[in-house]
Design an enzyme around this catalytic site. Sequence first.
Site, PDB file in Angstrom:
ATOM      1  N   GLY A 193      72.274 -92.904  73.833  1.00  0.00           N
ATOM      2  CA  GLY A 193      73.645 -92.709  73.376  1.00  0.00           C
ATOM      3  C   GLY A 193      73.936 -93.364  72.045  1.00  0.00           C
ATOM      4  O   GLY A 193      73.088 -94.011  71.429  1.00  0.00           O
ATOM      5  N   GLY A 218      76.931 -91.144  82.954  1.00  0.00           N
ATOM      6  CA  GLY A 218      76.987 -89.690  83.055  1.00  0.00           C
ATOM      7  C   GLY A 218      75.830 -89.162  83.876  1.00  0.00           C
ATOM      8  O   GLY A 218      74.982 -89.901  84.357  1.00  0.00           O
ATOM      9  N   THR A 257      75.984 -95.885  71.130  1.00  0.00           N
ATOM     10  CA  THR A 257      76.001 -97.342  71.017  1.00  0.00           C
ATOM     11  C   THR A 257      74.582 -97.880  70.923  1.00  0.00           C
ATOM     12  O   THR A 257      74.303 -98.802  70.147  1.00  0.00           O
ATOM     13  CB  THR A 257      76.754 -97.983  72.198  1.00  0.00           C
ATOM     14  OG1 THR A 257      78.070 -97.432  72.253  1.00  0.00           O
ATOM     15  CG2 THR A 257      76.840 -99.489  72.050  1.00  0.00           C
ATOM     16  N   ALA A 303      77.888 -97.362  78.744  1.00  0.00           N
ATOM     17  CA  ALA A 303      78.497 -96.699  79.892  1.00  0.00           C
ATOM     18  C   ALA A 303      79.347 -95.556  79.359  1.00  0.00           C
ATOM     19  O   ALA A 303      79.824 -95.597  78.225  1.00  0.00           O
ATOM     20  CB  ALA A 303      79.350 -97.668  80.688  1.00  0.00           C
ATOM     21  N   ASP A 304      79.524 -94.558  80.174  1.00  0.00           N
ATOM     22  CA  ASP A 304      80.307 -93.404  79.746  1.00  0.00           C
ATOM     23  C   ASP A 304      81.791 -93.574  80.017  1.00  0.00           C
ATOM     24  O   ASP A 304      82.615 -92.923  79.392  1.00  0.00           O
ATOM     25  CB  ASP A 304      79.785 -92.144  80.444  1.00  0.00           C
ATOM     26  CG  ASP A 304      78.365 -91.842  80.009  1.00  0.00           C
ATOM     27  OD1 ASP A 304      78.124 -91.824  78.789  1.00  0.00           O
ATOM     28  OD2 ASP A 304      77.498 -91.651  80.874  1.00  0.00           O
ATOM     29  N   GLU A 316      67.055 -93.778  83.099  1.00  0.00           N
ATOM     30  CA  GLU A 316      67.914 -94.954  82.979  1.00  0.00           C
ATOM     31  C   GLU A 316      67.843 -95.791  84.248  1.00  0.00           C
ATOM     32  O   GLU A 316      67.773 -97.018  84.191  1.00  0.00           O
ATOM     33  CB  GLU A 316      69.356 -94.533  82.702  1.00  0.00           C
ATOM     34  CG  GLU A 316      69.563 -93.998  81.301  1.00  0.00           C
ATOM     35  CD  GLU A 316      70.933 -93.372  81.093  1.00  0.00           C
ATOM     36  OE1 GLU A 316      71.622 -93.065  82.088  1.00  0.00           O
ATOM     37  OE2 GLU A 316      71.308 -93.178  79.927  1.00  0.00           O
ATOM     38  N   GLY A 343      73.590 -86.929  82.716  1.00  0.00           N
ATOM     39  CA  GLY A 343      72.741 -86.219  81.773  1.00  0.00           C
ATOM     40  C   GLY A 343      71.265 -86.316  82.106  1.00  0.00           C
ATOM     41  O   GLY A 343      70.853 -86.895  83.111  1.00  0.00           O
TER      42      GLY A 343
END
Length: 116
Positions: A36, A101, A38, A89-90, A109, A103
């Site tokens: 992601g 999420g 971040t 985190a989403d 993860e 995904g």
Amino acid sequence: MVTEASHPPPDAAKRAAGAAAAAVVEDGMVLGLGSGSTVAHFLHALADRDVDVSGVATSVDTANQAEALGLQVRSVEEIARVDLVIDGADELTPDLMLTKGGGAALLREKVVAQMA
């Protein structure tokens, strides 16, 4: 009192979070490299620190970003443990629960987080 106007823009907050995470990394660590936006900021901050670390990525995109920045990426099979996992985190719920999420990176993860 914190107001909406006092919050930094999302990208600035993500950049600050990435830099803060990179600041706690020490030489010799094996890192879990999440996925992601971040984490992308974290990878840049980590590469700027020039520490001797390696990481296992939770996505192909993260592995490619890390390698392009000169960071050593290893496979899950090569390591026995992970010292620190950096991932975003989403969503943050009102009761302060972080959610991820669903995904393509979700399984990786979870595997990398379990190794920490």
